[in-house]
Scaffold this active site. Structure first.
Site, mmCIF file in Angstrom:
data_model
loop_
_atom_site.group_PDB
_atom_site.id
_atom_site.type_symbol
_atom_site.label_atom_id
_atom_site.label_comp_id
_atom_site.label_asym_id
_atom_site.label_seq_id
_atom_site.Cartn_x
_atom_site.Cartn_y
_atom_site.Cartn_z
ATOM 1 N N PHE A 98 73.038 -22.442 37.358
ATOM 2 C CA PHE A 98 72.109 -22.317 36.242
ATOM 3 C C PHE A 98 71.812 -20.829 36.035
ATOM 4 O O PHE A 98 71.461 -20.127 36.986
ATOM 5 C CB PHE A 98 70.832 -23.105 36.512
ATOM 6 C CG PHE A 98 69.955 -23.192 35.299
ATOM 7 C CD1 PHE A 98 70.430 -23.757 34.125
ATOM 8 C CD2 PHE A 98 68.674 -22.678 35.322
ATOM 9 C CE1 PHE A 98 69.629 -23.821 32.995
ATOM 10 C CE2 PHE A 98 67.870 -22.750 34.193
ATOM 11 C CZ PHE A 98 68.342 -23.318 33.030
ATOM 12 N N ASP A 151 68.987 -24.824 45.037
ATOM 13 C CA ASP A 151 68.180 -25.160 43.871
ATOM 14 C C ASP A 151 68.329 -26.660 43.626
ATOM 15 O O ASP A 151 69.447 -27.145 43.407
ATOM 16 C CB ASP A 151 68.662 -24.347 42.664
ATOM 17 C CG ASP A 151 67.828 -24.615 41.410
ATOM 18 O OD1 ASP A 151 67.152 -25.660 41.338
ATOM 19 O OD2 ASP A 151 67.869 -23.779 40.490
ATOM 20 N N TYR A 180 59.433 -30.763 36.370
ATOM 21 C CA TYR A 180 59.300 -31.280 34.994
ATOM 22 C C TYR A 180 60.536 -32.032 34.506
ATOM 23 O O TYR A 180 60.564 -32.471 33.371
ATOM 24 C CB TYR A 180 58.908 -30.177 34.013
ATOM 25 C CG TYR A 180 59.816 -28.971 33.952
ATOM 26 C CD1 TYR A 180 61.041 -29.017 33.299
ATOM 27 C CD2 TYR A 180 59.416 -27.757 34.499
ATOM 28 C CE1 TYR A 180 61.839 -27.902 33.230
ATOM 29 C CE2 TYR A 180 60.219 -26.633 34.435
ATOM 30 C CZ TYR A 180 61.438 -26.714 33.794
ATOM 31 O OH TYR A 180 62.236 -25.611 33.722
ATOM 32 N N LYS A 181 61.549 -32.156 35.372
ATOM 33 C CA LYS A 181 62.731 -32.913 34.970
ATOM 34 C C LYS A 181 62.570 -34.354 35.469
ATOM 35 O O LYS A 181 61.732 -35.081 34.962
ATOM 36 C CB LYS A 181 63.981 -32.222 35.530
ATOM 37 C CG LYS A 181 64.182 -30.805 34.967
ATOM 38 C CD LYS A 181 65.391 -30.148 35.604
ATOM 39 C CE LYS A 181 65.560 -28.710 35.142
ATOM 40 N NZ LYS A 181 66.033 -28.613 33.745
ATOM 41 N N ARG A 208 75.620 -33.618 26.997
ATOM 42 C CA ARG A 208 75.099 -33.967 28.313
ATOM 43 C C ARG A 208 74.068 -35.086 28.189
ATOM 44 O O ARG A 208 73.202 -35.037 27.308
ATOM 45 C CB ARG A 208 74.443 -32.718 28.915
ATOM 46 C CG ARG A 208 73.983 -32.855 30.324
ATOM 47 C CD ARG A 208 73.392 -31.555 30.845
ATOM 48 N NE ARG A 208 72.060 -31.318 30.286
ATOM 49 C CZ ARG A 208 71.163 -30.493 30.828
ATOM 50 N NH1 ARG A 208 71.455 -29.796 31.911
ATOM 51 N NH2 ARG A 208 69.988 -30.326 30.283
#
Lengths: 418, 418
Positions: free
Chosen positions: A131, A203, A228-229, A377
């Site tokens: 990322f 991560d 928050y995912k 995605r």
């Protein structure tokens, strides 16, 4: 496992042991939400919790709420709720700051450990497809340190092994790749790194709450991640941070703010770290956003990661099978690994007009997202995604592709977030 | 100006041009809140704003709200609302992260500028009585950089001048001291620092919204500050950051996350900073806490800092006069400067049993706070503090002191925050 009719999907939903948990989310009408890997859906309880924090704890309690409403303990209390989902122990996790800031802390900590152990190790190894913000943070830290620190990027997971050498200080990887959905084997990668004298930083942004993670059992050294995912903490809710107990008390980190001080209210001019994981804390946290993290974790407490993983794999298997059969006439190429052991909880397909296809799907109420280059995605969050939604999403995808209307969409690089 | 009767205080409230703004705050019954310099009171509008963010923007808008609800623009939009209060211009301020993190960014940026201009400058000068987290952050950065960077602390404002020399890279000061309430002359201190080749970093935590600040007119280089004190943004609401336009485009900072990237959605592996102040942004922000900052700033937009300053000085003058006359029998010693030009918007008195006195006041509904050593601190926020409240608070203080019941309180160092 391939359900080839909508009726079979309905039957799977009826048998789904997680079915009742979906009711704890406030999902909007007319939307099939396949982007919980970017921003999780809202737990119903979050509205009441936000109102309580704002009206009662802030409005009425005012400054007293630091003690009476437990604000001061929140980062550790939430960390303890989160710990079982990632294979961490009690008092090993804090919820605080952003993933980027936390990554900066643990990278700096890891480099400091290596400076003591083997000062010639000055390379951070990572993947070019990690990322981007992770790479930016590592670059920023190396640039700040100067003295020869640098970043070494490999182009594929298969190249990681060859890149870790006697100069490597840290192997910094994202467990589940944000773009491809590929999952790395944390235990074997960590074992390889340790055998060569490198520390590992993981991560877990696309792992926590999505796949079982065994930080301690894998021998990992440091981890950061996002609430928050899949964890449904709310937009931009504070991130988390874990460090192996064996490294914790040697822990030094440069973002040394008041909340990580041994005596935070004594107002001493010199910094002394708190005992334990709380020394990772820095400045005053956004309490309203932080408090809502509990609402998502409360739902996780009603199930376990093995059940969630089983459903996640059924969902992604189903999606792959349906796309590959019902949309077979179109140039969709599976990017995500087919092997369960190498797959996270989202699925990516490349398509020559990927951006336009995703925009057309969003207009039809199927919310996935687009990632450069050409990747559509789709995230599958077993707490609330149903099998019937997978069926319906693929039917809409097929309709969009068959109709060709998406071609009118203009490509724009401005998109949605992570 | 000294009103010596409660009736005169009532009259002052009747004439107060800011009177109607008090009604925009939800203040609890039975409390005289003199701690808005630690955590500001709640704007009534914050409850509805929080509900909107949680239920509509998050719950219904989901990932789309990054664009449709303007989340992506929030740090800069709020920065523009805040700018006039601190003498900054359009597109010069962002609201993001914590004060501690932002201080780390601007200190690193300032040291990098000096490394180019005059590499022998490796000292950060500050006051030992600066807010501790500021010192901790400077220590953390110096420790991270190694290479001879260090912190030099002076024991009183009068010693600052002599401490800034040819080794000084940065003079890092808090404009209004959190403990004493003493305000420094930003323009003359900055002029002195610049004449000696040093850059200035100002912490405006106890200034923004409390006293007029003229960052650009003072020639200041960098500033950070807090939105949850006088600005009433809510508990732990994100902090702000300003840099002089002349230094901005040379700006480099190590917390280089995705939100500060020139093309944040292009997912490039290499960091390229955005143009302008947005390069100070790092990771994903806590949207619920960030959005509520607007509620406090909306109230400031209805007045101006000159009007607020006039009332602030009337309030602090009144408090000092009343304490010194009506509590004259007790060993209270004024810590805060009497001169208006050197006074912020809070007043501190030392008392041998300061902690116990503050605890007894809180039990009687007068919320001030305690700071080591022996200091009882009272904040006066002109948006909502009334003259009658000042009168009543002093009467309760007198009663507490006369009765001597506070002596039963045990001293504890665990207290309330900043």
């Amino acid at each position: 496992m391939t359900a080839m009719t909508r009726e079979q999907c309905l039957a799977l939903d009826q048998e789904d042991p997680l079915r009742r948990l979906r009711d704890q989310f406030a999902l909007p009408q007319g939307v099939i939400y396949l982007d919980g890997n970017s921003l999780g859906a809202r737990p119903r309880s979050a509205a009441a919790r936000a109102a309580e924090v704002v009206s009662e704890e802030w409005g009425t309690g005012l400054i007293r709420s630091w003690n009476t409403a437990g604000w001061f303990e929140l980062p550790q209390r939430l960390g303890n709720m989160l710990a079982p989902l990632i294979g961490a122990g009690e008092d090993e996790v804090v919820v605080t700051d952003t993933t980027s800031s936390n990554l900066f802390k643990v990278l700096a900590a890891a480099l400091r450990v290596q400076q003591t152990r083997d000062p010639k190790r000055k390379v951070i190894v990572s993947e070019a497809s990690n990322f981007p913000t992770d790479l930016y943070i590592a670059q920023g830290l190396a640039d700040l340190l100067q003295q020869g620190y640098s970043l070494r990027l490999v182009n594929a997971p298969e190249e990681i092994d060859a890149a870790v050498d006697a100069d490597t200080a840290v192997l910094m990887l994202t467990h589940v790749n944000y773009k491809t959905g590929e999952m790395l084997d944390m235990a074997s990668v960590t074992e390889m790194a340790h055998a060569r004298g490198a520390l590992t930083v993981w991560d877990l942004a696309h792992s926590a709450g999505a796949v079982p993670v065994a930080l301690k059992a894998s021998g990992a050294d440091y981890a950061v991640g996002c609430t928050y995912k899949y964890l449904n903490g709310g937009p931009g809710s504070p991130a988390f941070l874990w460090v192996a107990p064996s490294l914790r008390d040697a822990f030094w980190q440069p973002l040394s703010g008041w909340w990580g001080h041994a005596a935070p209210f004594a107002m001493e001019p010199g910094y002394r770290p708190r005992e334990g994981v709380a020394r990772f804390l820095c400045g005053t946290q956004p309490i309203a956003s932080l408090a809502m993290v509990e609402c998502g974790l409360d739902i996780y407490a009603q199930t376990d990661m093995a059940v969630l993983r089983a459903k996640s794999l059924m969902l992604t298997d189903l999606f792959i099978a349906l796309v590959e059969t019902r949309c077979a006439a179109h140039p969709l190429e599976l990017v995500t690994p087919r092997a369960h052991a190498r797959r996270g909880s989202h699925v990516s397909f490349a398509h020559p007009d990927g951006f336009a296809v995703v925009q057309a799907l969003i207009e039809r109420g199927v919310i996935g997202d687009y990632r450069e280059p050409r990747i559509a995605r789709f995230g599958f969050t077993p707490l609330y995604t149903s099998f019937t939604e997978v069926w319906d999403a693929v039917e809409i995808l097929r309709d969009v592709l068959d109709s060709g209307t998406y071609k009118a969409e203009r490509h724009q690089t401005r998109g949605l977030v992570t």
